[in-house]
Design a protein around this motif. Sequence first.
Motif, PDB file in Angstrom:
ATOM      1  N   ASN A  47      45.630  39.206  39.288  1.00 39.45           N
ATOM      2  CA  ASN A  47      44.637  38.954  38.255  1.00 39.45           C
ATOM      3  C   ASN A  47      45.030  39.941  37.182  1.00 39.45           C
ATOM      4  O   ASN A  47      44.745  41.120  37.298  1.00 39.45           O
ATOM      5  N   GLU A  56      42.577  39.968  28.600  1.00 38.95           N
ATOM      6  CA  GLU A  56      41.830  38.740  28.374  1.00 38.95           C
ATOM      7  C   GLU A  56      41.601  38.466  26.899  1.00 38.95           C
ATOM      8  O   GLU A  56      41.234  37.382  26.518  1.00 38.95           O
ATOM      9  N   ARG A 222      39.147  40.180  42.394  1.00 40.09           N
ATOM     10  CA  ARG A 222      38.490  38.883  42.166  1.00 40.09           C
ATOM     11  C   ARG A 222      39.414  37.914  41.425  1.00 40.09           C
ATOM     12  O   ARG A 222      40.312  38.326  40.711  1.00 40.09           O
ATOM     13  N   HIS A 223      39.134  36.648  41.568  1.00 40.42           N
ATOM     14  CA  HIS A 223      39.810  35.575  40.837  1.00 40.42           C
ATOM     15  C   HIS A 223      41.305  35.523  41.143  1.00 40.42           C
ATOM     16  O   HIS A 223      42.130  35.361  40.236  1.00 40.42           O
ATOM     17  N   THR A 224      41.651  35.727  42.408  1.00 41.13           N
ATOM     18  CA  THR A 224      43.046  35.605  42.826  1.00 41.13           C
ATOM     19  C   THR A 224      43.113  34.721  44.081  1.00 41.13           C
ATOM     20  O   THR A 224      42.116  34.570  44.789  1.00 41.13           O
ATOM     21  N   HIS A 228      40.725  34.562  47.867  1.00 35.64           N
ATOM     22  CA  HIS A 228      40.305  33.367  48.606  1.00 35.64           C
ATOM     23  C   HIS A 228      40.712  33.495  50.081  1.00 35.64           C
ATOM     24  O   HIS A 228      39.911  33.261  50.984  1.00 35.64           O
ATOM     25  N   ILE A 271      36.025  44.552  39.748  1.00 37.51           N
ATOM     26  CA  ILE A 271      36.862  43.444  40.231  1.00 37.51           C
ATOM     27  C   ILE A 271      37.472  43.701  41.614  1.00 37.51           C
ATOM     28  O   ILE A 271      37.961  42.774  42.250  1.00 37.51           O
TER      29      ILE A 271
END
Length: 325
Positions: A47, A56, A222-224, A228, A271
């Motif tokens: 991320n 970002e 997070r968001h990787t 998951h 994160i």
Amino acid sequence: MPGPIYSFGDYLKQHFEMRVHKVTVNADFSCPNRDGSKGHGGCIYCNNVSFNPNAERKAPDIAAQIETGRKIVKKRTGAVKVLAYFQAYSNTYASVERLRFLYEQALRCPDVVGLVIGTRPDCVAEEVLDLLASYQQRGYEVWLEYGLQSAHDETLHRINRGHTFAEYCDTVVATREWGLKVCTHLILGLPGEDRSMMLETLTRTQEVGTDGVKLHPLHVVRHTMLAHEWRKGGIELLTQPEYVSLVCDMLERMPASWVVHRLTGTASEDILLAPEWCAGKWAVINAIYAEMNRRGCSQGSAIEESGQIPLAYGPGKQLHRALCC
Ligand code: SF4
């Protein structure tokens, strides 16, 4: 080597005889492992926001970023000169004309004495090496930071790196033939790897040749894709003592001439999912020094014996230095 570890700070002091510090710039690059030219989705742990808070946002002007960063590091560290650190995503992933435009914006800034370029090893054309070598010939300091992470192709496939160890080898050999310095990024604790595999990565890296190394623990943000897998219970992460022990095993076995650019990686608490100990770096760094002291070892001492190790670090401003290319 002034201490038990030949740090990038030690190298810079020796080389410049003054305090030099890196200033991170975000040039709004992409990554071939995200945009489809090499792969989609990126490396499972990536991320990119986790290692550059500007990633970002639309990239502001390079000169403005350096000026802001230069003032901050001068105030915080007393640095007299700075290196422009192109960190976020793959910083050689553009035409050579575009790269020249970006790099030279940085080199024209006051007090900039060189470049540190983070990128993938399958993303560096000869003409880019030629360009970077021309800066070095003009007296600038130039480092290429290549993400290798593991020398095992099955691991590289498992973490969706999108390149092989052989591609890394070819690029490192070419880079060093141009007279440029290489820093190799390695991640400890990748899925499916045990201690012997990690030490084998170190041995293979040594066989190919490098000038420096960055060590990171695998951590989940997070968001990787890794997040998951971790939520499903499929990922086992190193404990801090395991990481410290592995780092010391590696330091003992690496040449004393290698510049150690980093001993651990961190992510900001908003994160970071796991492990918790990756939220801070000083406890980890101090534990590494304490373990080296306990062992009576220093960088390269398994190759060649040397002396005692001081506990040299204390708390300071927390900077998050996480996984990257
Ligand atoms: S870690 Fe680097 S190579 Fe991997 S997806 Fe992220 S930017 Fe691309």
